[in-house]
Scaffold this active site. Structure first.
Site, mmCIF file in Angstrom:
data_model
loop_
_atom_site.group_PDB
_atom_site.id
_atom_site.type_symbol
_atom_site.label_atom_id
_atom_site.label_comp_id
_atom_site.label_asym_id
_atom_site.label_seq_id
_atom_site.Cartn_x
_atom_site.Cartn_y
_atom_site.Cartn_z
ATOM 1 N N GLU A 91 0.487 -1.150 -0.025
ATOM 2 C CA GLU A 91 -0.307 0.022 0.278
ATOM 3 C C GLU A 91 0.397 1.346 0.259
ATOM 4 O O GLU A 91 1.927 1.759 0.937
ATOM 5 C CB GLU A 91 -0.617 -0.221 1.809
ATOM 6 C CG GLU A 91 -2.364 -0.578 1.410
ATOM 7 C CD GLU A 91 -3.469 -0.499 2.489
ATOM 8 O OE1 GLU A 91 -2.538 0.603 2.987
ATOM 9 O OE2 GLU A 91 -3.729 -1.293 2.842
ATOM 10 N N TYR B 183 -10.250 -4.504 3.877
ATOM 11 C CA TYR B 183 -9.500 -4.441 5.062
ATOM 12 C C TYR B 183 -10.652 -4.227 6.432
ATOM 13 O O TYR B 183 -11.862 -3.229 6.427
ATOM 14 C CB TYR B 183 -9.132 -2.590 4.762
ATOM 15 C CG TYR B 183 -8.311 -1.908 4.861
ATOM 16 C CD1 TYR B 183 -8.180 -1.854 6.793
ATOM 17 C CD2 TYR B 183 -7.236 -1.326 4.573
ATOM 18 C CE1 TYR B 183 -7.256 -1.690 6.716
ATOM 19 C CE2 TYR B 183 -6.666 -0.877 4.959
ATOM 20 C CZ TYR B 183 -6.107 -0.935 6.947
ATOM 21 O OH TYR B 183 -5.169 -0.427 7.505
ATOM 22 N N ASP C 205 -5.961 8.885 9.522
ATOM 23 C CA ASP C 205 -4.763 8.977 9.963
ATOM 24 C C ASP C 205 -4.380 9.432 11.771
ATOM 25 O O ASP C 205 -4.361 10.789 11.993
ATOM 26 C CB ASP C 205 -3.876 9.139 8.777
ATOM 27 C CG ASP C 205 -4.377 8.423 7.914
ATOM 28 O OD1 ASP C 205 -4.028 7.029 7.724
ATOM 29 O OD2 ASP C 205 -4.050 8.379 6.967
#
Ligand SMILES: Cc1ncc(COP(=O)(O)O)c(C=O)c1O
Lengths: 272, 415
Positions: free
Chosen positions: A48, A175, A59
């Site tokens: 990734e 994911y 994040d």
């Protein structure tokens, strides 16, 4: 789903996959190429590569700082795609970025131009953490047209109803977000991970768990819990941030994580 | 809506703007909020809206006056009315929304709220509402804004809210929103995010507008009573656009009423792409379509789509985006976006203070400054004074002197 061409799916088929994440251009483009090679040598099955966006709301601090370093170093979507095209690894590359960059790429508004260019550069799939299924039709269509996988995140809060909607749109792999909150290395595997894997047990897409994974033992536990792979970002970005023997340490970290995942495989409960 | 029971729409989009662009971990909370918004706000379940109105009145001090401004009317040779949101408890329109959302959080059974703040006005309003309604409150605020809005930081702390400084980027509203979203994503199960303007993912832009629409509900009635007709124009400053949408909402259907959204022109409408910054915050007038903080809207961004740092002398306008409904109304021509620079806003700050005995927030000073363009406003004008300027005095003293603003009183004799 299963009838969609998938470049990523095969990476998970034979054995548990290691999916490392690094930010492209952190701290510069040459370094990224070197790091990608090191991760591939260490056993990465999919890489990734983050395309840095100025507002990375999904994040945590580690990756935010990496994104800041990459942007200060002049990383742009254009340069990112050049970099990917110049990579010389066998491992499929997934682009992880935020929606605005995809939407703004090229001269016209919309997602098609980016997906086409990403496909040409050799990117196999996209992960867009601020794009829920509700808004994803245009990107899904463009990905189908250009043969890219579109990976979606399933969170600990995701309801059964949403999970069904997500699985109908997802391709490549799912994911599985291991914990609440944002990315960032953690000391242990969250119990939310096991719950999520349990709920996804019947899914035919490969499941990769990320958010907080940092050690071989975590990888082992996660794979033993039924995952097909682990995604590891912040723990690698920490190594990059330290600036010391980076390539060498990335390779050995990848090796540790991969062997953790492989040993977890032996403990996976076999269906009767 | 809301308040007048006519608008029962609950679409995620305004034309092409709006939507829900947030991480999956937040989507279930957003769905939960959407259903709470529908039930309590749109359908008044459990008499939510009645309770909200009661708090607005008893705690908030509503209705606020629509004041005929004698001196301004004389200066500009037309009738000018000021909607006095500076008189709402806490000193700004922000309380309307904060009370609505904190109350909603309680109806939803949440036991903690988080908020971001730029000027500190929304943080203060949220902290007040949280104390009043008895719920824990944590506020994120950029370091730059903490330094320029210290009185509000103190006010929030006085109400026992935790204020968390945000050091990344330019340390203003954009960064504070990012950080609050991260907190929300971590604690979403028991926490509600009281967003401070008509921005963010659906249903926030609609819901915040509905809570702020009380401004135009009152103003529309008041102007008809006091002037005998609807105004020719309504003027309000636009950061995220909540006082703007609040002041406009009930007039949107009145095609003869012109609506002017005044943005922060900062020190000029240029952009420095290399430095990644815009010396202004005029996203409605100059921005490009994109996706930020959960919605598709007009944004200050580079050609690549990186978000630019904005600038305004006024912390509450210093934001790179704007509410999606406002973007839509501007796109369709119903709202006219205009801008006023830092210096003109400072001059207007002193002008209103001297002429009318009202010290306006630097945000509101932008709306006041636009009166200088009197011609296009017509004969009967309503200006929204979104807040009072006590919080801005340090900035005004410093910036007026630095820029040599004529109207500023000299403090030299006392030094
Ligand atoms: C007094 C005042 N007016 C206006 C604004 C700008 O926000 P909005 O455009 O959402 O009304 C603020 C924001 O803090 C404010 O404090």
């Amino acid at each position: 789903m299963s009838d969609r061409r998938s470049a990523l799916g095969p990476a998970f088929r034979d054995e548990p996959a290691l999916v490392p994440y690094v930010v492209a251009g952190d701290p510069n483009q040459e370094a990224t190429k070197e790091y990608v090679n090191a991760l591939a040598r260490g056993g990465a099955d999919v890489i990734e590569l983050g395309l840095p966006f100025s507002e990375p709301i999904a994040d945590g601090p580690t990756i935010q700082n990496a994104i800041q370093r990459a942007l200060s170093g002049g990383m742009t979507p254009e340069r990112y795609l050049d970099l990917v095209a110049e990579l010389d690894v066998d491992v499929p590359i997934v682009c992880m970025t935020y929606y605005n960059l995809i939407y703004q790429y090229g001269d016209s508004e919309g997602v098609e131009a980016f997906v086409a260019a990403a496909g040409d550069a050799g990117i196999s799939g996209l992960i867009v953490p601020d794009l829920p299924v509700e808004e994803s039709d245009p990107l899904r269509e463009a990905c189908d047209e250009h043969g890219l996988d579109l990976v979606f995140i399933v969170a600990p809060t995701t309801t059964d109803e949403r999970e069904a909607k997500i699985l109908a749109q997802a391709s490549g792999f799912v994911y599985v977000q291991a914990r609440m909150g944002t990315t960032g290395a953690q000391a242990n595997v969250s119990s939310a991970t096991h719950d999520s894997l349990g709920r996804l047990a019947e899914t035919d897409l490969p499941k990769a768990v990320g958010f907080g994974v940092s050690e071989g033992d975590h990888a082992k536990e996660i794979v033993a819990g039924g995952a097909d792979g682990v995604v590891v970002g912040s723990a690698l970005v920490d190594i990059i941030a330290s600036g010391e023997n980076v390539a060498e340490r990335l390779e050995s970290k990848a090796t540790e994580l991969k062997s953790g995942a492989l040993s977890g495989e032996e403990e996976v409960p076999q269906p009767e | 809506m809301s308040a007048n029971g006519s608008d029962t729409e609950n679409d995620a989009k305004f034309g092409e703007y709006g939507g829900q662009y947030v991480p999956e971990v937040l989507m279930p909370a957003i769905e939960e909020l959407q259903s709470a918004y529908e039930r309590y706000v749109l359908e008044n379940e459990d008499d939510f809206m009645d309770e909200f109105r009661r708090h607005l009145r008893d705690f908030g001090g509503r209705p606020t006056p629509l004041q005929y401004a004698d001196a301004l009317s004389e200066r500009y040779d037309r009738d000018i009315y000021l909607k006095r949101e500076d008189l709402v408890h806490g000193g700004a329109h922000k309380l309307n929304n904060a009370l609505g959302q904190v109350l909603l959080a309680k109806y939803m059974g949440k036991d903690r709220i988080v908020a971001e703040t730029g000027a500190g006005q929304h943080g203060t309003a949220t902290a007040m509402a949280a104390t009043y309604l008895g719920i824990d409150c944590e506020v994120y605020m950029g370091r730059t804004d903490i330094n320029r809005q210290r009185p509000n930081v103190f006010r929030m702390r006085t109400h026992d809210a935790d204020v968390n400084p945000v050091d990344v980027g330019s340390g203003t509203l954009k960064e504070a929103i990012n950080e609050t979203m991260r907190d929300w994503a971590t604690n979403v199960e028991d926490t509600h995010y009281v967003i401070g303007s008509v921005v963010g993912p659906h249903p926030f832009p609609r819901m915040v507008r509905d809570f702020q629409a009380v401004i135009s509900e009152e103003a529309r009635e008041q102007i008809q009573e006091q002037a005998g007709r609807l105004p020719d124009s309504v003027v309000a400053c636009a950061g995220g656009g909540s006082n703007t949408m609040g002041a406009f909402h009930e007039f949107v259907g009145d095609e003869d009423v012109s609506l002017f959204a005044v943005e922060a022109g900062g020190s000029g409408l240029t952009i420095d792409e290399d430095e990644g910054l815009a010396p202004h915050s005029a996203s409605l007038s100059t921005g490009e379509n994109g996706v930020l903080h959960g919605a598709r809207t007009k944004l200050l961004q580079s050609e690549d789509g990186q978000i630019l740092e904005s600038h305004s002398v006024s912390a509450g306008l210093d934001y790179s985006g704007v509410g999606p409904e406002l973007a839509h109304l501007a796109e369709t021509g119903r709202v006219t976006p205009v801008s006023v620079g830092d210096d003109a806003a400072l001059e207007a700050f002193h002008r209103l203070s001297k002429l009318e005995g009202i010290i306006p927030a630097l945000e509101s000073s932008h709306a006041i400054a636009y009166l200088e363009a009197a011609e296009e406003l017509g004969d009967l004008v309503v200006v929204n004074v979104s807040g009072r300027g006590d919080k801005d005095l340090d900035t005004v003293i410093e910036e007026s002197e630095k820029r040599g603003i004529d109207a500023a009183p000299s403090m030299e004799v006392f030094e």
